[in-house]
Structures are given as C-alpha cells and as structure tokens.
Design a protein around this motif. Structure first.
Motif, PDB file in Angstrom:
ATOM      1  N   ASN A 188     -29.035  11.473 -25.216  1.00 33.95           N
ATOM      2  CA  ASN A 188     -27.771  12.129 -24.884  1.00 33.95           C
ATOM      3  C   ASN A 188     -26.593  11.350 -25.454  1.00 33.95           C
ATOM      4  OD1 ASN A 188     -28.838  14.279 -23.542  1.00 33.95           O
ATOM      5  ND2 ASN A 188     -28.716  13.344 -21.518  1.00 33.95           N
ATOM      6  N   GLU A 189     -26.652  10.039 -25.286  1.00 30.40           N
ATOM      7  CA  GLU A 189     -25.595   9.178 -25.806  1.00 30.40           C
ATOM      8  C   GLU A 189     -25.486   9.343 -27.327  1.00 30.40           C
ATOM      9  OE1 GLU A 189     -26.498   5.259 -24.457  1.00 30.40           O
ATOM     10  OE2 GLU A 189     -24.375   4.674 -24.535  1.00 30.40           O
ATOM     11  N   GLN A 190     -26.660   9.308 -27.978  1.00 35.86           N
ATOM     12  CA  GLN A 190     -26.681   9.464 -29.433  1.00 35.86           C
ATOM     13  C   GLN A 190     -26.134  10.806 -29.862  1.00 35.86           C
ATOM     14  OE1 GLN A 190     -30.891   8.610 -30.181  1.00 35.86           O
ATOM     15  NE2 GLN A 190     -30.150   7.175 -31.706  1.00 35.86           N
ATOM     16  N   LEU A 191     -26.510  11.825 -29.097  1.00 31.92           N
ATOM     17  CA  LEU A 191     -26.084  13.170 -29.454  1.00 31.92           C
ATOM     18  C   LEU A 191     -24.563  13.284 -29.389  1.00 31.92           C
ATOM     19  CD1 LEU A 191     -26.923  15.997 -30.220  1.00 31.92           C
ATOM     20  CD2 LEU A 191     -27.177  16.546 -27.806  1.00 31.92           C
ATOM     21  N   LEU A 192     -23.964  12.668 -28.364  1.00 34.06           N
ATOM     22  CA  LEU A 192     -22.505  12.714 -28.241  1.00 34.06           C
ATOM     23  C   LEU A 192     -21.847  12.026 -29.435  1.00 34.06           C
ATOM     24  CD1 LEU A 192     -21.319  12.175 -24.573  1.00 34.06           C
ATOM     25  CD2 LEU A 192     -21.221  14.204 -26.015  1.00 34.06           C
ATOM     26  N   LYS A 193     -22.401  10.878 -29.827  1.00 32.89           N
ATOM     27  CA  LYS A 193     -21.837  10.143 -30.968  1.00 32.89           C
ATOM     28  C   LYS A 193     -21.926  10.994 -32.223  1.00 32.89           C
ATOM     29  CE  LYS A 193     -22.772   5.397 -29.573  1.00 32.89           C
ATOM     30  NZ  LYS A 193     -24.021   4.655 -29.508  1.00 32.89           N
ATOM     31  N   LEU A 194     -23.090  11.596 -32.343  1.00 32.72           N
ATOM     32  CA  LEU A 194     -23.342  12.422 -33.518  1.00 32.72           C
ATOM     33  C   LEU A 194     -22.363  13.595 -33.584  1.00 32.72           C
ATOM     34  CD1 LEU A 194     -26.998  13.126 -34.287  1.00 32.72           C
ATOM     35  CD2 LEU A 194     -25.285  14.861 -34.726  1.00 32.72           C
ATOM     36  N   TRP A 195     -22.151  14.179 -32.419  1.00 24.73           N
ATOM     37  CA  TRP A 195     -21.231  15.318 -32.324  1.00 24.73           C
ATOM     38  C   TRP A 195     -19.826  14.864 -32.715  1.00 24.73           C
ATOM     39  CZ3 TRP A 195     -17.871  15.954 -27.727  1.00 24.73           C
ATOM     40  CH2 TRP A 195     -17.143  17.163 -27.763  1.00 24.73           C
ATOM     41  N   ALA A 196     -19.421  13.669 -32.217  1.00 27.96           N
ATOM     42  CA  ALA A 196     -18.099  13.149 -32.535  1.00 27.96           C
ATOM     43  C   ALA A 196     -17.982  12.895 -34.035  1.00 27.96           C
ATOM     44  CB  ALA A 196     -17.846  11.854 -31.755  1.00 27.96           C
ATOM     45  N   ARG A 197     -19.058  12.402 -34.659  1.00 28.72           N
ATOM     46  CA  ARG A 197     -18.997  12.066 -36.083  1.00 28.72           C
ATOM     47  C   ARG A 197     -19.017  13.296 -36.974  1.00 28.72           C
ATOM     48  NH1 ARG A 197     -23.469   7.525 -37.059  1.00 28.72           N
ATOM     49  NH2 ARG A 197     -23.129   7.993 -39.250  1.00 28.72           N
ATOM     50  N   THR A 198     -19.766  14.317 -36.554  1.00 31.91           N
ATOM     51  CA  THR A 198     -19.958  15.457 -37.456  1.00 31.91           C
ATOM     52  C   THR A 198     -19.034  16.620 -37.136  1.00 31.91           C
ATOM     53  OG1 THR A 198     -21.671  16.303 -36.003  1.00 31.91           O
ATOM     54  CG2 THR A 198     -22.390  14.955 -37.854  1.00 31.91           C
ATOM     55  N   ASN A 199     -18.444  16.597 -35.929  1.00 35.11           N
ATOM     56  CA  ASN A 199     -17.535  17.655 -35.516  1.00 35.11           C
ATOM     57  C   ASN A 199     -18.176  19.043 -35.589  1.00 35.11           C
ATOM     58  OD1 ASN A 199     -15.103  18.412 -34.446  1.00 35.11           O
ATOM     59  ND2 ASN A 199     -14.287  19.007 -36.460  1.00 35.11           N
ATOM     60  N   LYS A 200     -19.443  19.108 -35.235  1.00 33.28           N
ATOM     61  CA  LYS A 200     -20.112  20.401 -35.211  1.00 33.28           C
ATOM     62  C   LYS A 200     -19.833  21.120 -33.900  1.00 33.28           C
ATOM     63  CE  LYS A 200     -23.957  19.112 -38.178  1.00 33.28           C
ATOM     64  NZ  LYS A 200     -24.095  19.993 -39.311  1.00 33.28           N
ATOM     65  N   THR A 201     -20.055  22.416 -33.906  1.00 34.92           N
ATOM     66  CA  THR A 201     -20.016  23.191 -32.672  1.00 34.92           C
ATOM     67  C   THR A 201     -21.450  23.260 -32.160  1.00 34.92           C
ATOM     68  OG1 THR A 201     -18.297  24.515 -33.695  1.00 34.92           O
ATOM     69  CG2 THR A 201     -19.293  25.380 -31.663  1.00 34.92           C
ATOM     70  N   ILE A 202     -21.627  22.892 -30.879  1.00 36.79           N
ATOM     71  CA  ILE A 202     -22.992  22.792 -30.378  1.00 36.79           C
ATOM     72  C   ILE A 202     -23.217  23.726 -29.189  1.00 36.79           C
ATOM     73  CG2 ILE A 202     -24.736  21.233 -29.380  1.00 36.79           C
ATOM     74  CD1 ILE A 202     -23.588  18.977 -30.966  1.00 36.79           C
ATOM     75  N   GLY A 203     -24.324  24.462 -29.246  1.00 38.64           N
ATOM     76  CA  GLY A 203     -24.797  25.232 -28.088  1.00 38.64           C
ATOM     77  C   GLY A 203     -26.067  24.581 -27.598  1.00 38.64           C
ATOM     78  N   PHE A 204     -26.100  24.249 -26.303  1.00 37.04           N
ATOM     79  CA  PHE A 204     -27.155  23.378 -25.805  1.00 37.04           C
ATOM     80  C   PHE A 204     -27.701  23.934 -24.494  1.00 37.04           C
ATOM     81  CE2 PHE A 204     -28.686  19.648 -23.547  1.00 37.04           C
ATOM     82  CZ  PHE A 204     -29.203  18.814 -24.522  1.00 37.04           C
TER      83      PHE A 204
END
Ligand SMILES: Nc1ncnc2c1ncn2[C@@H]1O[C@H](COP(=O)(O)OP(=O)(O)OP(=O)(O)O)[C@@H](O)[C@H]1O
Ligand SMILES: [Mg+2]
Lengths: 269, 309
Positions: A188-204
């Motif tokens: 989860n932590e990694q996913l948040l970082k990844l989201w911050a870095r890539t600025n993707k829109t995520i449906g989870f």
C-alpha cells in the motif's frame, strides 16, 4: 499564469463519468441487476476505492470502465469517449485479482508482453522494463520465472506490467486480496508513492476499510441487490501519507463513516 | 531403489506367468512330437488326448515340461525363445555387419519407422491446422469436429485395404499409402489435444489481452499457442504410438515383404510363432523408444519455456 490555469483545469477534468448506469446480467435463474443507477465522476489524478460486500458490483463496474462488460442502460465516458474507444487507445492498465503472469515467460518478458503487443521498439521495451521493475522494487528479478517468486512479488510484477505502457488510468481489482497484512501495508505504501510519482488515475477495489481509507482520495461505498452506490466520501487526508496516519483522528473518522455506510447497505436485506 | 525392486518384481511375475502359460498351451503339440519320437505318453494316441484338459496332461507327463519351452513352432513361445530370436535378428546381425540385411529387424523396423514418421508428421501438421481452425471458427468447430470423431469410429483394419486400393488406382504406392493410414490414426489425438490446449487460457487472460487491444493473431502467438504446448506433447505421445500401429496395419493388406507388419504376416503364414512374437516385441520396443524420445523433447522444450518445474 497561463500554465497555472491549465493545470488547474487539468486537475478537475473528469476522466470517468458514469450517468444512471445500469447493468443486468441475464442468467439461467433470471436477470441479475449487477449495477443500478450508478452515478460517479472520477477526476484526473484521483485515487478511487470501491468498497462493499461481496456481489455489490465492484468488479462489474471496473469491467464496465475497461469495456470488458457492456452496460445495459445509462451512459459512461472514459477520457470523454466510450469505454471501448478508450480501450482501443490503450487508456488503461488493468490489474486482476490473480497476477495472471504467463508461466512460460520470465518476469521481464511478462512485463514486455503489452509492450510487444503495442509495438514498442526493443530498446524502449528494455528501458521500460527496468524502470517499472525499479518502481515496484523488483529490480534484479527480471530473469526469474513467476513460480520462483512469492505471491506478493508476483502481484507487484503484474502491477509493473500494467504500468509499463503509457496508460493514465490504472484499474485494480483486489490486487492485494490474497496477501497477509504486513506485506499488504508495505505494498500500500509503495502504491501511494507510485501514484504520487506517476500521477495516474487509479480505480481500486478492496474489502478492507483501512486499505480504502489509507489509499484513497475518494471512497465509493456500494451495496448489493441491486448493486448501487450508497456513499461517496471525499477524503480530507493529505496526499503525503505515512503509515501511522492510520492512528490519526481524521483517519478513524473516515473509517467510521465507511463502516456506517457498509452497515446501512447491509440492513436493507 | 524401492521403485527398481517393485519394477523388477512385476516384471518377474509377468515372466513367471508367461512360462507357466507355455505349459498348457504347448503340451499337446509336445506330446504328439514325443510320441512320434517313441516316448511313453499317458494317455497314448493324439486322438485320446484331444478332449482331455491341458492341465491334467501336464501333470501326467511332467517329463515333457522342458520341451514346452523349446519347441520349434510352439503355439506360445517362451520368453527366452523370443529373446533369442530378437537377438538373432538384431544384435547378432549387427555383429556380422549385416545390420540392414533382409533378415534383420533393423531393416524391417526402419521400413516401418520411416512410414510411421512420415505419417506422424502429416498427421501432426494436419491435426494442428484443424485445431487452429476449430478454435478460431465456429463454423469449423461445428462442421469438422463431428467428422473427426466419426473418422475414428471406423475400424482401421477395415479402412486400410480401401485406402491402399484407392491410392493404388491413382498410381500412389510405396511408403505413402502406409504413411497416410498412419496419419489417419495420429491426427485425431493431436486435434483433440490442441483444441483443448488452445482453449486452455482462462477468461482473465483473454480479458488482459483485450485491455491491451491485442489482435486475434497476437493472442494466438503470444497466449494460445504457448499455453497449448503441454497439451500438444501429451497428444503427440499418443499420436506417435497410433502412427506406428497405422504403419503396421498398412503393411498387412498389401502382402508387403518388408516392415514389421510384413514380419507379422509372414510369421503367421508359415506358423513361425517365434517370429511373430519377436516382431510384436520389436514394435513395442520401437513404440516405447519413440514415446520416450518425445518425452525427452517435451522436457527440454518445456524447460526452455520456463514451464518445467
Ligand atoms: N458474467 C456474469 N454473469 C452473470 N452474473 C454475473 C456475472 N458477473 C457478475 N455477476 C453477478 O453480478 C453481481 C455483481 O458481481 P461482481 O463480481 O461485480 O461483485 P463484486 O462486488 O466484485 O463481488 P466480490 O467482492 O465478491 O468480488 C453478482 O451478483 C454476480 O453474481
Ligand atoms: Mg469482485
């Protein structure tokens, strides 16, 4: 000044718009209303979690967004076009509940699969594989076969595969469902970082309230029979979220609201 | 070690049974010969013995037991007789430098093997093509599959002579008719296995390719074909054994003079049971070698694909 306004406009641009969406599955035991009157707007850069009891249509809604399922009523647009057009433009990466890695390809070649299909050059493929492997902390595992990896690593590899091409939407269906709590926290932590870095829109999609609250900017609470949205919670939590934010009063308050929403859905039965 | 002991035990039980079976099978013939040679036989006279039970005869004439394992033309040859004949027609020929002489089983084996391999190649190719068609086209699924199944319900022994006659009338003879019969038997397991293999990817994997907007072609080469490999090899092992049967059956109706089938046929014409049995064993050993070879190829291919656990 000009740049300022465009990014402002960009940030609030709707990526997914669902209006009065209905989906009825015809089955042998009669029609099943998987989605009823679903209205939802997902903006660019949102991290949206779908939570609700089993059978409430979370997977179905994700699949409608990915054009893997046809709605029977209402309207839905993705990036301003129909989901199928968006699919043909390769607008999203989809992460299924099982990693679905090909046993006959090593991790690197599994990640190359979408790149080969989309016609990226060999050099570009190698570059991207290295990038995404690093992103999901699997550098050095490219040459391993799926069965040589733990379940959590396989799931990260399948996320890497969905990140390898330039889709600005990432749809994930219970990607960490089968993993233990500690591994899950870490991912989860990694996913948040990844989201911050890539600025993707995520449906989870998730069944875990803490996971939904920890990750999301927007939490969609659903209830079954027929599948519908009962609550949409905009999270006031900051974008920067250390794991211990889960002990903060705000976090507990949102979690409480989600739980109430789930309970209300249940008491309908 | 344990498995070796188990295997050897089973083998020795089979051989013991075989030797035992030679007694009742051969006793009457042995007694007739012995009587002709002047030995005391109870009861005397082949006519008297005709309706008596074989087991009683064995008990009453225990002196004749060794002879039941050493007849020239026994009804059932003993294991060592078959082994001797096999050696005489294989290893001994090689030692004499006549490996490919007309009396060598290597020669006959090669004649049959070449038809088998050609037929197997045709059958496998055809089987894979049909499977690809069946998986990709509903029309083919509904029109080809029933015929493929019907084709296997006709006894090959009835069909083989017709195939040979029809081909002969259009001027095709030699190795090709045998190979075609062989292909006829081997394409079916390949079709069934490949259809199953090509359809083995589950909905999720197909959905994944859909999200990449992959073409049908890409789906075939990148997903369906590799996923079908384990199924293909399972079918190939059945197919190669069927091919060998087809090639042998193809040698029977033509009265061929070369090939394992010809050895079987020749043996039965002249009552050479030892020759029949050794040809049977040669065919079985050949089949086992072919299947084992495919197993080796399977292991190395799957291993190279990363699927060999
Ligand atoms: N292909 C299908 N055919 C018929 N009915 C279906 C199909 N897919 C889903 N359904 C039905 O639609 C409803 C919603 O299913 P969905 O898979 O979206 O639920 P979910 O919220 O993802 O549940 P879970 O949390 O268990 O994954 C269920 O009642 C299910 O039985
Ligand atoms: Mg689901």
């Amino acid at each position: 000044m000009n740049i300022e306004t465009t990014t402002q406009a960009d940030a609030t641009k709707a990526v997914v718009e669902a209006r009065n969406l209905d989906l009825v599955f015809p089955t042998n035991d009669g029609p099943v209303q998987a989605l009823k009157d679903v209205n939802l707007t997902i903006n660019k850069g949102d991290f949206v979690s779908f939570i609700g009891p089993s059978g409430c249509g979370k997977t179905t809604f994700l699949r409608v967004m990915a054009a893997l399922e046809q709605p029977t009523g209402g309207e839905i647009t993705v990036n301003g076009m129909s989901p199928d057009e968006a699919r043909r433009q390769r607008a999203y990466g989809y992460v299924f509940q099982a990693s679905g890695l090909y046993p006959w390809r090593n991790i690197a070649r599994n990640i190359k699969l979408p790149l080969e299909i989309m016609g990226y050059s060999k050099a570009e493929q190698d570059k991207r594989v290295n990038e995404v492997l690093e992103l999901v902390e699997l550098s050095g595992f490219g040459g391993k076969y799926p069965w040589q990896l733990s379940g959590g690593m396989q799931q990260r590899a399948s996320i890497a595969r969905a990140l390898a091409f330039d889709a600005d939407i990432l749809l994930m269906d219970e990607p960490f469902g089968a993993l233990d709590e500690i591994v899950r926290d870490h991912l989860n932590e990694q996913l948040l970082k990844l989201w911050a870095r890539t600025n993707k829109t995520i449906g989870f999609v998730t069944h875990s309230i803490p996971e939904a609250v920890y990750l999301s900017t927007k939490i969609v609470v659903m209830s079954p029979r027929p599948g519908r949205i009962t609550d949409v919670i905009e999270s006031p939590l900051p974008k920067e979220r250390p794991l211990d934010i889960r002990d903060s009063p705000e976090f507990i308050e949102i979690a409480h609201r989600v739980r109430e929403g789930l309970r209300a859905g249940h008491s309908d039965d | 070690m344990k498995t070796l002991i188990a295997v050897l035990t089973v083998l020795s039980v089979i051989i013991a049974f075989w030797y035992a079976a030679c007694l009742p099978m051969n006793i009457k013939g042995v007694l007739t010969e012995a009587e002709r040679a002047g030995a005391e036989v109870t009861p005397a006279g082949a006519k008297e013995r005709r309706d008596l039970g074989e087991f009683g005869l064995v008990l009453d004439n225990s002196f004749a037991i060794p002879a039941t394992w050493a007849q020239d033309r026994p009804r059932l040859p003993a294991p060592h007789q078959v082994a001797q004949e096999l050696w005489k027609t294989t290893g001994a020929m090689v030692l004499k430098g006549k490996m490919m002489s007309k009396r060598s089983l290597f020669y006959h084996g090669w004649v049959t093997l070449s038809a088998t391999l050609l037929g197997f190649a045709i059958g496998t190719g055809l089987g894979i093509l049909l499977a690809v068609g069946i998986v990709h086209s509903r029309v083919m699924d509904m029109s080809v599959m029933p015929w493929a199944i019907v084709s296997q319900t006709i006894p090959i022994i009835a069909l083989a002579p017709m195939i040979i006659v029809v081909l002969y009338s259009i001027g095709v003879q030699g190795i090709l008719p045998k190979a075609i019969i062989s292909a006829y038997l081997s394409f079916f397991p390949v079709v069934v296995g490949m259809v199953k293999g090509l359809r083995s990817p589950d909905g999720m994997q197909l959905d994944l390719l859909r999200t990449y907007n992959a073409s049908t072609n890409q789906g075939f080469w990148k997903l369906r074909l590799p996923a079908s490999m384990p199924y293909l090899f399972a079918s190939l092992k059945i197919g190669i054994a069927a091919s060998l049967v087809g090639a042998i059956v193809g040698e029977l109706p033509t009265g061929a003079v070369a090939g394992l089938g010809a050895r079987l046929l020749g043996g039965s014409y002249y009552g050479q049971t030892v020759q029949i049995w050794s040809a049977l064993f040669a065919a079985a050993i050949l089949a086992a070698c072919l299947v084992a070879l495919l197993g080796l190829i399977e292991r190395s291919v799957l291993k190279r694909m990363g699927m060999g656990a």
